[in-house]
Motif scaffolding. Sequence first.
Motif, PDB file in Angstrom:
ATOM      1  N   HIS A 123       0.815  -1.154   0.050  1.00 20.33           N
ATOM      2  CA  HIS A 123       0.011   0.114   0.185  1.00 20.33           C
ATOM      3  C   HIS A 123       0.911   1.046  -0.100  1.00 20.33           C
ATOM      4  CE1 HIS A 123      -3.927   1.931   0.595  1.00 20.33           C
ATOM      5  NE2 HIS A 123      -3.384   2.897   1.252  1.00 20.33           N
ATOM      6  N   ASP A 125       1.619   5.192  -2.377  1.00 20.38           N
ATOM      7  CA  ASP A 125       0.915   5.999  -3.311  1.00 20.38           C
ATOM      8  C   ASP A 125       1.619   6.275  -4.561  1.00 20.38           C
ATOM      9  OD1 ASP A 125      -1.581   6.244  -1.542  1.00 20.38           O
ATOM     10  OD2 ASP A 125      -0.536   7.782  -0.496  1.00 20.38           O
ATOM     11  N   LYS A 137       2.938   7.861  -9.572  1.00 20.01           N
ATOM     12  CA  LYS A 137       1.707   7.933  -8.842  1.00 20.01           C
ATOM     13  C   LYS A 137       1.078   6.505  -8.900  1.00 20.01           C
ATOM     14  CE  LYS A 137       2.036  12.111  -6.732  1.00 20.01           C
ATOM     15  NZ  LYS A 137       2.214  12.407  -5.538  1.00 20.01           N
ATOM     16  N   ASN A 139      -2.574   4.273  -7.145  1.00 13.81           N
ATOM     17  CA  ASN A 139      -3.848   4.044  -6.243  1.00 13.81           C
ATOM     18  C   ASN A 139      -3.755   2.684  -5.915  1.00 13.81           C
ATOM     19  OD1 ASN A 139      -5.965   4.257  -5.012  1.00 13.81           O
ATOM     20  ND2 ASN A 139      -7.271   5.065  -6.479  1.00 13.81           N
ATOM     21  N   SER A 141      -5.538   1.587  -3.476  1.00 16.56           N
ATOM     22  CA  SER A 141      -6.760   1.023  -3.022  1.00 16.56           C
ATOM     23  C   SER A 141      -7.652   0.356  -4.306  1.00 16.56           C
ATOM     24  CB  SER A 141      -7.297   2.116  -2.412  1.00 16.56           C
ATOM     25  OG  SER A 141      -6.857   2.597  -1.669  1.00 16.56           O
ATOM     26  N   GLU A 142      -7.159   0.493  -5.545  1.00 17.91           N
ATOM     27  CA  GLU A 142      -7.778   0.007  -6.548  1.00 17.91           C
ATOM     28  C   GLU A 142      -7.892  -1.662  -6.552  1.00 17.91           C
ATOM     29  OE1 GLU A 142      -7.124   3.339  -9.826  1.00 17.91           O
ATOM     30  OE2 GLU A 142      -6.397   1.476  -9.954  1.00 17.91           O
TER      31      GLU A 142
END
Length: 323
Positions: A123, A125, A137, A139, A141-142
């Motif tokens: 996890h 960013d 960058k 994501n 959380s996808e």
Amino acid sequence: MAGHNRSILIACASFFLVVRYLRETRLQRSIDPRRGLQRYIEQQYIDHSTNQEHERHLEEVNRQNDTGCLSVKEEIKKVEERCALCFFGLPRSYQSLVLPGIINNVFTPNADNKCDVFVHYYHQDEEAAGRKNKGGKMNASEIFLVENAARSILGSNTTVIIVNDTDASFREGRKYQIERYQNALGKDGFPAYFPYKSVFKPESLVNMLKQWHSIATVFSIMDDHMTKNNINYTRVAMLRNDVMFITPFNITMVDNTEKTPDSKHFVLPGFANFPVTDRMIYGHYGAVKIWSTSRFELAEQRAWEYKHPGTVMHSERMMATSM
């Protein structure tokens, strides 16, 4: 009456001991990195004569077991055979590129194989630039989108377990290994572990260790779930979280022509062969377990042998020559 009750207790105790023994010998596999892959896989199978002895023993237990306890064979039948799809690593471009390929070419071709899904990811960013990417960058959380996708295609009762590390938690947990692998010297005065004959940089080694850690972690999560829930994952796939799968594959097939769920063989893809790939595998549980869990142990063995100077921790070469 007391004697009868004692007989019941003895019979039940014998039954549970036999079941425990059979579960442990069936579901827990040891790893000996000094043995070749084929010898290891063969080690998992009891020869015909031993099978006959087990059958005679089970029949004897079942004959004696007229106390209301389930027979051993009935209990063994409760061990459910399923497959496991395990994903590891950084979830780069996950929603836009990776997940559609997983849905179309991993989940859909395996929809009838009763597969569960296990994920370990990092996890974070953003990612620093590496040897072959510019960083940027992301994501992370996808990654949770995979849960609904798995249950909609593989079935509503599909187990989906997602766990993570951060870059900081990884570096803290593996700090002694990172330090040793980067700096330890061998008896010849050259790095004992670091693959100095390749284009590796210190951070390249850390990124490789992150992959190893993620692979070992997700396999361990799957293995633990299997043991605790009376499941036997006979076929297992280890897949990256950042690969766009463009070709469908069924993990019960070795050559994409017919299902061979009892095959002892495994499949490696034909890309990133340096000289073999370390990025994906599927097939027999025992083979995938070696691929997933023996890397750190093999690195120690290779450093101790002094047979691979400058390439001890070159992942692909290690797999080709030591695994």
